[in-house]
Motif scaffolding. Sequence first.
Motif, PDB file in Angstrom:
ATOM      1  N   HIS A  47       0.815  -1.219   0.000  1.00 38.83           N
ATOM      2  CA  HIS A  47       0.000   0.000   0.000  1.00 38.83           C
ATOM      3  C   HIS A  47       0.849   1.271   0.000  1.00 38.83           C
ATOM      4  O   HIS A  47       0.435   2.287  -0.550  1.00 38.83           O
ATOM      5  N   MET A  50       1.590   1.947  -3.544  1.00 37.11           N
ATOM      6  CA  MET A  50       0.468   2.469  -4.326  1.00 37.11           C
ATOM      7  C   MET A  50      -0.005   3.818  -3.790  1.00 37.11           C
ATOM      8  O   MET A  50      -0.718   4.537  -4.485  1.00 37.11           O
ATOM      9  N   GLY A  51       0.365   4.172  -2.545  1.00 38.95           N
ATOM     10  CA  GLY A  51      -0.009   5.482  -2.005  1.00 38.95           C
ATOM     11  C   GLY A  51      -1.338   5.512  -1.283  1.00 38.95           C
ATOM     12  O   GLY A  51      -2.046   6.526  -1.329  1.00 38.95           O
ATOM     13  N   ARG A  52      -1.680   4.426  -0.606  1.00 35.97           N
ATOM     14  CA  ARG A  52      -2.959   4.404   0.098  1.00 35.97           C
ATOM     15  C   ARG A  52      -2.991   5.480   1.181  1.00 35.97           C
ATOM     16  O   ARG A  52      -2.038   5.639   1.940  1.00 35.97           O
ATOM     17  N   PRO A  53      -4.118   6.253   1.269  1.00 34.38           N
ATOM     18  CA  PRO A  53      -4.229   7.266   2.314  1.00 34.38           C
ATOM     19  C   PRO A  53      -4.044   6.630   3.693  1.00 34.38           C
ATOM     20  O   PRO A  53      -4.528   5.527   3.939  1.00 34.38           O
ATOM     21  N   PRO A  74      -1.994   8.330  -6.131  1.00 42.47           N
ATOM     22  CA  PRO A  74      -2.177   6.937  -6.568  1.00 42.47           C
ATOM     23  C   PRO A  74      -2.500   6.785  -8.056  1.00 42.47           C
ATOM     24  O   PRO A  74      -1.956   5.918  -8.734  1.00 42.47           O
ATOM     25  N   TRP A  75      -3.390   7.684  -8.573  1.00 43.90           N
ATOM     26  CA  TRP A  75      -3.779   7.522  -9.982  1.00 43.90           C
ATOM     27  C   TRP A  75      -2.608   7.815 -10.919  1.00 43.90           C
ATOM     28  O   TRP A  75      -2.494   7.233 -11.992  1.00 43.90           O
ATOM     29  N   LEU A  84      -1.579  -2.490  -8.418  1.00 44.98           N
ATOM     30  CA  LEU A  84      -1.663  -3.224  -7.152  1.00 44.98           C
ATOM     31  C   LEU A  84      -2.850  -4.174  -7.204  1.00 44.98           C
ATOM     32  O   LEU A  84      -4.003  -3.751  -7.346  1.00 44.98           O
ATOM     33  N   MET A  86      -5.111  -6.256  -5.064  1.00 43.08           N
ATOM     34  CA  MET A  86      -5.352  -6.136  -3.620  1.00 43.08           C
ATOM     35  C   MET A  86      -5.750  -7.459  -2.983  1.00 43.08           C
ATOM     36  O   MET A  86      -6.416  -8.294  -3.579  1.00 43.08           O
TER      37      MET A  86
END
Lengths: 245, 404
Positions: A47, A50-53, A74-75, A84, A86
């Motif tokens: 994550h 991918m840059g998950r908040p 992320p985009w 990613l 999941m």
Amino acid sequence: MSVLEIRELVAGVAGREILHGIDLSVEAGTVHAVMGPNGSGKSTLAHVLMGRPGYTVLGGSATLDGVDLLELAPWERSRAGLFLGMQDPIEVPGVSAMAMLAASTARHATAGDLGAILDAEATRVGYDVSLLSRSLNLGLSGGERKRNEMVQLAALRPRIAVLDEVDSGLDVDALRSVSARVEAATEEWGLGVLAITHWSRLLDVLRADVVHVMADGRIVANGGPELASELEETGYAAYAQHAGT
Amino acid sequence: MPTDAEEIWRYSRIGDCTIDAFVPAVPATDPVDAGEVAGSLPAPVAQMLRAIGAPSAFAVTRNGSLGGIEVAPELVHDGVSVAGVASRSPGDNVLGSVARGATDLFVELNDGFLHDALVVDIPPKVRCAAPIVIVHWVDADGAAVFPRTVVRAGAGAEAVVVEVVASDDVTALVVPVVELDIADDARVGHLGIQHLGRQVWQLGYQASRIAAGAELLSFTGAFGGFYARQRIDSVLAGERGVSNLLAASFGDDDQMLDFRTFQRHDAVRTTSDLLFKGALAGHARSVYSGLIRISPGARRSDALQTNRNLVLSEGAHADSVPNLDIQENDVRCSHASAVGPVDEDQRYYLESRGVPPAEAERLIVLGFFSEVLDRLPVPAVRDLAIGQVAAKFAGTSVEGQPGG
């Protein structure tokens, strides 16, 4: 040749440091497996990439073909060629895979009729095509969710795919079609794979070139495919002790 | 004049409504020209009417006065009647048969000031293949307008009524009252679209009575108005009656959209299923207050009440108050309510597939409403609602996207 370079990556969630300095380099067409016990930080790595908040990078870098991923939303990471898969794909009521992929800015590698691509890819992994027009992941079995992830992967044709426990919740048939699809992608367009898994069974069909063992937020061992077989026999106990010192 | 100290007016803007500022619209002396009204309608409404094509019947009111009623010849043959109550024989008490007693001041005002009520009669077993379309158009500045519609579906009849309440850019008070009387085994759809201007107060009321084995699908699409209130009372009077109550609303700027619902189960094995969904942007506010009552003896009743609100900006606010009053043991009854922003995980999932944030949010908001809109039996109404949601969302993303 695409390459994902992770250097001394330190990251955490909710104020707690979980990754204590990760170094990995995944080249196009190769499969790297990251194996480790539960709680070792494997999913956090996925994550953070991918840059998950909610996840915070505290140090180090991650680049894809020289582009600093950690600076991107992320985009934009997706558009740069990162994917990613999941562990628990998120339910999105009223939004279909078809609508989502039609709105994606990351589809540069699959020009052409999206519907036709999705039809072909769904058939390939044994996924019911009609589900691609329904709400994402809503009411799907574990196997359907992961097949859906693979259809998306194939439609987006990323350079590097991070697969977070893509084998969890799968029966033997689903596991085989999912891992075979990824394996084929490494040949078809030179997909580089970072496969995070607890079990070596994923690697029966998806052949790992390199196996890394992760424990307590660090890579504690590196080896060839034989390392996965060894872990199957001995488990992670030895590595957990190692990391604890 | 009611005040917001009363529970039924809690959270409302009733305290700001200066009713004296509005003058009851004068009844038209010449027949209302339906073509002229059709030509004045807002583009999305006009487009919806075109998409519906040839309706089973068409009627127009302008500032509360009736005109331009047309009924398809085959339905005239079947005995379908769409007419003003003034043209009916005396002694036929149509009004108030469903909306019994004065529910509040505004229904009383409607009783007192309506020019003529529109009565739709569908004889037993007659099926109207195409929708019956009713348009209430308001273009008198400063007017108080009191549209009244009564739909009576005979036993086993089937019809869908599309009813639009729309206005020009005027300041007005609109009090539409709708009565739906649904006899045994009849199936009625009532799809209401509220497309009023931004200086209009609406205090609407819909009352339905559903007899044994009958089914109602009621939809309220609320997009316009400064303060637009809709009260919906549905009484399940006969066994195995079904009431499906749906709403989709989207408020922006300083709008307030206010919904009060009452699901009353008076008979055994009755079912009610309420799903109200709303989105809010700007400084808009919304109220949902709903009550389910299961009367003594209404055994094996099944009642559901769900209200979900998406709050898209920090200045917006939603109040959601579900209530249950269960006077019978052997029932199934549940309610759920939620108020919150767009789900961060959902947005992350779409973003991880390369969808930019504003587009991800747009897809999620449209998807949020699809659970309601996919149940509408007239595609043109669904398309209008989708268009309204998309247009409102486009307006908000300009004002509310920091750095994006």
